[in-house]
Design a protein around this motif. Structure first.
Motif, PDB file in Angstrom:
ATOM      1  N   GLY A   1       0.788  -1.220   0.000  1.00 39.16           N
ATOM      2  CA  GLY A   1       0.000   0.000   0.000  1.00 39.16           C
ATOM      3  C   GLY A   1       0.822   1.273   0.000  1.00 39.16           C
ATOM      4  O   GLY A   1       0.297   2.359   0.240  1.00 39.16           O
ATOM      5  N   HIS A   2       2.139   1.160  -0.264  1.00 41.25           N
ATOM      6  CA  HIS A   2       2.996   2.343  -0.286  1.00 41.25           C
ATOM      7  C   HIS A   2       3.119   2.871  -1.712  1.00 41.25           C
ATOM      8  O   HIS A   2       3.221   2.112  -2.667  1.00 41.25           O
ATOM      9  CB  HIS A   2       4.395   2.017   0.240  1.00 41.25           C
ATOM     10  CG  HIS A   2       4.407   1.622   1.673  1.00 41.25           C
ATOM     11  ND1 HIS A   2       4.374   2.539   2.693  1.00 41.25           N
ATOM     12  CD2 HIS A   2       4.429   0.408   2.274  1.00 41.25           C
ATOM     13  CE1 HIS A   2       4.382   1.911   3.854  1.00 41.25           C
ATOM     14  NE2 HIS A   2       4.417   0.616   3.635  1.00 41.25           N
ATOM     15  N   ALA A   3       3.136   4.165  -1.878  1.00 36.61           N
ATOM     16  CA  ALA A   3       3.364   4.795  -3.173  1.00 36.61           C
ATOM     17  C   ALA A   3       4.424   5.882  -2.989  1.00 36.61           C
ATOM     18  O   ALA A   3       4.470   6.545  -1.950  1.00 36.61           O
ATOM     19  CB  ALA A   3       2.071   5.397  -3.712  1.00 36.61           C
ATOM     20  N   GLU A   4       5.251   6.070  -4.007  1.00 35.78           N
ATOM     21  CA  GLU A   4       6.313   7.076  -3.953  1.00 35.78           C
ATOM     22  C   GLU A   4       7.128   6.900  -2.664  1.00 35.78           C
ATOM     23  O   GLU A   4       7.418   7.861  -1.941  1.00 35.78           O
ATOM     24  CB  GLU A   4       5.717   8.487  -4.008  1.00 35.78           C
ATOM     25  CG  GLU A   4       4.890   8.761  -5.262  1.00 35.78           C
ATOM     26  CD  GLU A   4       5.741   8.853  -6.520  1.00 35.78           C
ATOM     27  OE1 GLU A   4       6.856   9.396  -6.458  1.00 35.78           O
ATOM     28  OE2 GLU A   4       5.289   8.357  -7.565  1.00 35.78           O
ATOM     29  N   CYS A   5       7.486   5.682  -2.366  1.00 39.56           N
ATOM     30  CA  CYS A   5       8.126   5.372  -1.084  1.00 39.56           C
ATOM     31  C   CYS A   5       9.555   4.904  -1.309  1.00 39.56           C
ATOM     32  O   CYS A   5       9.908   4.408  -2.380  1.00 39.56           O
ATOM     33  CB  CYS A   5       7.333   4.281  -0.370  1.00 39.56           C
ATOM     34  SG  CYS A   5       7.957   3.890   1.273  1.00 39.56           S
TER      35      CYS A   5
ATOM     36  N   PHE B   1      11.298   0.460 -14.687  1.00 36.93           N
ATOM     37  CA  PHE B   1      10.474  -0.394 -13.830  1.00 36.93           C
ATOM     38  C   PHE B   1      10.562   0.080 -12.381  1.00 36.93           C
ATOM     39  O   PHE B   1       9.543   0.165 -11.668  1.00 36.93           O
ATOM     40  CB  PHE B   1      10.926  -1.851 -13.936  1.00 36.93           C
ATOM     41  CG  PHE B   1      10.141  -2.795 -13.071  1.00 36.93           C
ATOM     42  CD1 PHE B   1       8.952  -3.348 -13.519  1.00 36.93           C
ATOM     43  CD2 PHE B   1      10.585  -3.139 -11.797  1.00 36.93           C
ATOM     44  CE1 PHE B   1       8.209  -4.206 -12.720  1.00 36.93           C
ATOM     45  CE2 PHE B   1       9.852  -4.000 -10.985  1.00 36.93           C
ATOM     46  CZ  PHE B   1       8.657  -4.534 -11.453  1.00 36.93           C
ATOM     47  N   LEU B   2      11.763   0.398 -11.935  1.00 37.40           N
ATOM     48  CA  LEU B   2      11.945   0.876 -10.566  1.00 37.40           C
ATOM     49  C   LEU B   2      11.252   2.219 -10.365  1.00 37.40           C
ATOM     50  O   LEU B   2      10.649   2.466  -9.307  1.00 37.40           O
ATOM     51  CB  LEU B   2      13.443   0.991 -10.249  1.00 37.40           C
ATOM     52  CG  LEU B   2      13.824   1.416  -8.834  1.00 37.40           C
ATOM     53  CD1 LEU B   2      13.255   0.441  -7.796  1.00 37.40           C
ATOM     54  CD2 LEU B   2      15.340   1.522  -8.692  1.00 37.40           C
ATOM     55  N   ARG B   3      11.290   3.061 -11.374  1.00 36.50           N
ATOM     56  CA  ARG B   3      10.620   4.367 -11.267  1.00 36.50           C
ATOM     57  C   ARG B   3       9.099   4.196 -11.205  1.00 36.50           C
ATOM     58  O   ARG B   3       8.408   4.874 -10.427  1.00 36.50           O
ATOM     59  CB  ARG B   3      10.989   5.248 -12.454  1.00 36.50           C
ATOM     60  CG  ARG B   3      12.449   5.702 -12.471  1.00 36.50           C
ATOM     61  CD  ARG B   3      12.717   6.627 -13.648  1.00 36.50           C
ATOM     62  NE  ARG B   3      14.130   6.954 -13.780  1.00 36.50           N
ATOM     63  CZ  ARG B   3      14.756   7.925 -13.116  1.00 36.50           C
ATOM     64  NH1 ARG B   3      14.059   8.667 -12.263  1.00 36.50           N
ATOM     65  NH2 ARG B   3      16.036   8.150 -13.296  1.00 36.50           N
ATOM     66  N   VAL B   4       8.565   3.278 -12.002  1.00 35.57           N
ATOM     67  CA  VAL B   4       7.119   3.059 -12.011  1.00 35.57           C
ATOM     68  C   VAL B   4       6.649   2.487 -10.682  1.00 35.57           C
ATOM     69  O   VAL B   4       5.600   2.873 -10.153  1.00 35.57           O
ATOM     70  CB  VAL B   4       6.724   2.116 -13.176  1.00 35.57           C
ATOM     71  CG1 VAL B   4       5.270   1.669 -13.037  1.00 35.57           C
ATOM     72  CG2 VAL B   4       6.919   2.821 -14.513  1.00 35.57           C
TER      73      VAL B   4
ATOM     74  N   HIS C   1      12.699   9.119  -5.007  1.00 35.05           N
ATOM     75  CA  HIS C   1      13.794   8.428  -4.301  1.00 35.05           C
ATOM     76  C   HIS C   1      14.499   7.422  -5.207  1.00 35.05           C
ATOM     77  O   HIS C   1      15.075   6.445  -4.713  1.00 35.05           O
ATOM     78  CB  HIS C   1      13.242   7.718  -3.060  1.00 35.05           C
ATOM     79  CG  HIS C   1      12.557   8.617  -2.086  1.00 35.05           C
ATOM     80  ND1 HIS C   1      13.242   9.520  -1.298  1.00 35.05           N
ATOM     81  CD2 HIS C   1      11.235   8.792  -1.794  1.00 35.05           C
ATOM     82  CE1 HIS C   1      12.383  10.184  -0.548  1.00 35.05           C
ATOM     83  NE2 HIS C   1      11.163   9.767  -0.835  1.00 35.05           N
ATOM     84  N   TYR C   2      14.447   7.674  -6.514  1.00 40.98           N
ATOM     85  CA  TYR C   2      15.001   6.689  -7.453  1.00 40.98           C
ATOM     86  C   TYR C   2      16.463   6.380  -7.161  1.00 40.98           C
ATOM     87  O   TYR C   2      16.851   5.197  -7.093  1.00 40.98           O
ATOM     88  CB  TYR C   2      14.861   7.196  -8.893  1.00 40.98           C
ATOM     89  CG  TYR C   2      15.628   6.340  -9.889  1.00 40.98           C
ATOM     90  CD1 TYR C   2      15.126   5.110 -10.300  1.00 40.98           C
ATOM     91  CD2 TYR C   2      16.866   6.749 -10.372  1.00 40.98           C
ATOM     92  CE1 TYR C   2      15.841   4.307 -11.181  1.00 40.98           C
ATOM     93  CE2 TYR C   2      17.585   5.965 -11.250  1.00 40.98           C
ATOM     94  CZ  TYR C   2      17.074   4.745 -11.657  1.00 40.98           C
ATOM     95  OH  TYR C   2      17.784   3.961 -12.525  1.00 40.98           O
ATOM     96  N   ASP C   3      17.298   7.403  -6.990  1.00 42.83           N
ATOM     97  CA  ASP C   3      18.736   7.176  -6.778  1.00 42.83           C
ATOM     98  C   ASP C   3      18.982   6.387  -5.497  1.00 42.83           C
ATOM     99  O   ASP C   3      19.806   5.460  -5.470  1.00 42.83           O
ATOM    100  CB  ASP C   3      19.486   8.514  -6.724  1.00 42.83           C
ATOM    101  CG  ASP C   3      19.526   9.205  -8.079  1.00 42.83           C
ATOM    102  OD1 ASP C   3      19.473   8.498  -9.112  1.00 42.83           O
ATOM    103  OD2 ASP C   3      19.600  10.450  -8.102  1.00 42.83           O
TER     104      ASP C   3
END
Length: 593
Positions: free
Chosen positions: A265-269, A417-420, A426-428
């Protein structure tokens, strides 16, 4: 009375004597020489009901040719597997070819080890004909047919350790290494499952079958209490649910839905935070199973009056959940080492799921399997997942190279895929977290690409027990590598790989030409020239390798338009593509029947 004396050559050691009445051996079913058995154990055997008197432990079938009739479920087309068939009639009417098969497996309690399917098409027609031709009578090896597809509890008949029982739902056929015990009702079955996974059973089996041969004979002679508290069945059901949830976390389960890190249930985490949340859930599952098993042991120890011989405690390494590192890795590792291994494997599994999404086996927007049948295409994917956030690869060929030579290279495709899945913010940090987890030995400058090139395919082959579903086209020295997905393979797939090879060779040649211009430029320093000469020499060798790979292997294969049949399994099909694929050690080894 018979005396049994154990001597030791060490004079400091005492001699031990065991006194046991010969008549006591006769009170234990099968009359084993269990001289160590206490009076209470002997009394239990002589007064309690035998399991076989209230349940039905039954031997499974022997195919006599496992290579032909038995497959791991992921090898074949999912639409040809008949799940949850309640009877012979339903199975036959389904027109399916493959059906779930219990075949024992590693030490695991309550649920799991569901990996195999057996050819029982048209009520076992082909298998029965084969057995009749081989032995004169099919029932010599195809036994207990009337029990097929019924729910029960299953176990590994040959063990290197203790007995472990698992719930076997409706729809399974059993094989000789995975016998099944049946009960008159689901409630009775849960009681028997609770009993068979208690500490008592291995204590009793030490007398009944000291050789660790746990076939249906010794299991049927286990002493079962006539009346058990309701708590036994209730605990067993909860334990099955926990074990099933754990089993289905893995993509090697046919009930796998999506990767557990993505179900929080986490988004942009931050990925680290998500993992910590998941790890906490796994700890709770492990401790809850431990609590329930301890309670189960205590009930049976009290009911059988064995408080002086057995303790109810359950060590962490006997809590048979894959998410429990004490069981998964064992040994004498420290907590820190165990946590490092679990984190690394979880990130490897996350990458594996990502690759599955790249090929369309899975999709972020649709739970479970998407493309898992013979020759399915990108059009099938788009029909099933019309608004995909991360679309599958169009041509079923994903390069795996040392450098950013293609936009659809597997390492490059993992980045979006990791970004989506975890956002851009927090991509880096997320990528760094993955790379650090994949590098437990602390190699310098280790990157995601290093993992993909050096370890990904080895991990995949291991995960799928040497029956991989993603195949690696690889030149002799590994300069060129490209992954394909078996279930999307078509006779022209090798031609598509060939085109990638030629494009890559052209890119290398272009790079060589650029470097040669650097050499003749008056602005080039001596150090730059030395570096260019070294790279040119390497490129020349790589280009020769690729040319030879094309001429000797890939081009002949591409022109042959080799067809594959998923029903033949990976072992047969992988070898059809020969030297074009990376060699898998042991793939061609003979399997045990």
């Amino acid at each position: 009375m018979n005396d049994v004396k154990a001597n030791d050559s060490n004079s400091d050691m005492k001699n031990y004597f065991y006194r046991a009445s010969a008549s006591n051996f006769e009170r234990i079913p099968g009359s084993p020489i269990a001289y160590w058995a206490s009076p209470r154990v002997v009394e239990v055997f002589s007064t309690f009901t035998l399991l076989a008197a209230v349940a039905k432990p039954r031997q499974g079938l022997a195919t006599s040719d496992n290579n032909r009739f038995l497959k791991q479920w992921h090898e074949v087309a999912i639409q040809k597997i008949g799940f949850s068939c309640e009877s012979h009639l339903i199975a036959k009417g389904s027109k399916k070819k493959w059906f779930p098969c219990q075949k024992g497996g590693s030490f695991r309690k309550w649920y799991g080890n569901n990996s195999f399917v057996v050819n029982w098409e048209n009520d076992g027609e082909e298998l029965l004909e084969f057995a009749a031709k081989l032995y004169g009578s099919p029932t010599r090896t195809i036994k207990n047919i009337s029990f097929y597809f019924k729910e029960g509890m299953t176990w590994s008949t040959i063990s290197s350790s203790a007995l472990s029982m698992r719930y076997s739902p409706i729809g399974f056929i059993s094989e000789t290494k995975g016998a099944i015990c049946f009960a008159d009702s689901h409630e009775d079955l849960m009681d028997y499952l609770g009993f068979c996974n208690s500490k008592l059973v291995n204590h009793f089996l030490a007398a009944l079958s000291p050789t660790l041969d746990y076939h249906e004979g010794p299991v049927g002679r286990l002493p079962i209490a006539k009346s058990l508290p309701l708590e036994v069945g209730r605990n067993a059901k909860e334990l099955v649910q926990i074990a099933r949830k754990d089993w289905d976390f893995s993509e090697t389960s046919w009930d796998f839905s999506s990767f557990p890190l993505l179900n929080l249930g986490h988004a942009e985490c931050m990925l680290k935070v998500s993992y910590q949340t998941l790890r906490a859930q796994w700890r709770e599952m492990t401790m809850e199973m431990r609590r329930l098993e301890l309670g189960n042991n205590r009930i049976f120890i009290d009911a059988y009056g064995l408080q002086d011989e057995l303790a109810p405690e359950v060590p962490l390494n006997e809590i048979t959940l894959t998410c429990n590192p004490h069981y998964r890795y064992g040994g004498d590792k420290t907590e820190e080492e165990l946590e490092t291994l679990l984190l690394a494997d979880t990130m490897r599994e996350f990458i594996s799921y990502a690759v599955g999404c790249m090929f369309g086996r899975y999709a972020l927007d649709k739970p479970g399997l998407v493309l898992a049948n013979q020759g399915e295409t990108i059009d099938d994917y788009r029909r099933l997942v019309p608004n995909s956030r991360f679309e599958a690869d169009a041509d079923n060929v994903i390069p795996l190279l040392d450098g950013e030579w293609f936009a659809d290279d597997v390492t490059e495709r993992f980045r979006p895929f990791l970004r989506v899945t975890f956002g851009d913010d927090h991509y880096d940090e997320n990528l760094a977290f993955i790379e650090q987890a994949l590098n437990p030995k602390g190699k310098r400058n280790f990157t995601l690409r290093d993992y993909m090139l050096g370890e990904f395919y080895t991990d995949h082959v291991k995960r799928y027990k040497k029956r991989p579903i993603y195949w690696l086209f690889s030149s002799p020295k590994g300069t060129f590598n490209a992954l394909i997905y078996l279930h999307r393979y078509r006779p022209d797939t090798a031609s598509v790989v060939l085109q990638y090879l030629r494009d890559f060779r052209s890119k290398l040649a272009a790079r060589q030409s650029t470097l040669e211009q650097v050499l003749i430029s008056p602005a080039t320093s001596q150090g730059e020239k030395t570096k260019a000469v070294k790279e040119i020499d390497s490129l020349k060798k790589q280009i020769i390798e690729l040319q030879d790979y094309e001429n000797d292997t890939l081009y002949p294969l591409a022109t042959a338009n080799v067809a594959l049949d998923l029903d033949d399994g990976v072992k047969v099909n992988y070898l059809k593509l020969g030297a074009a694929l990376k060699k898998i050690t042991g793939l061609d080894a003979k399997e045990e029947d």
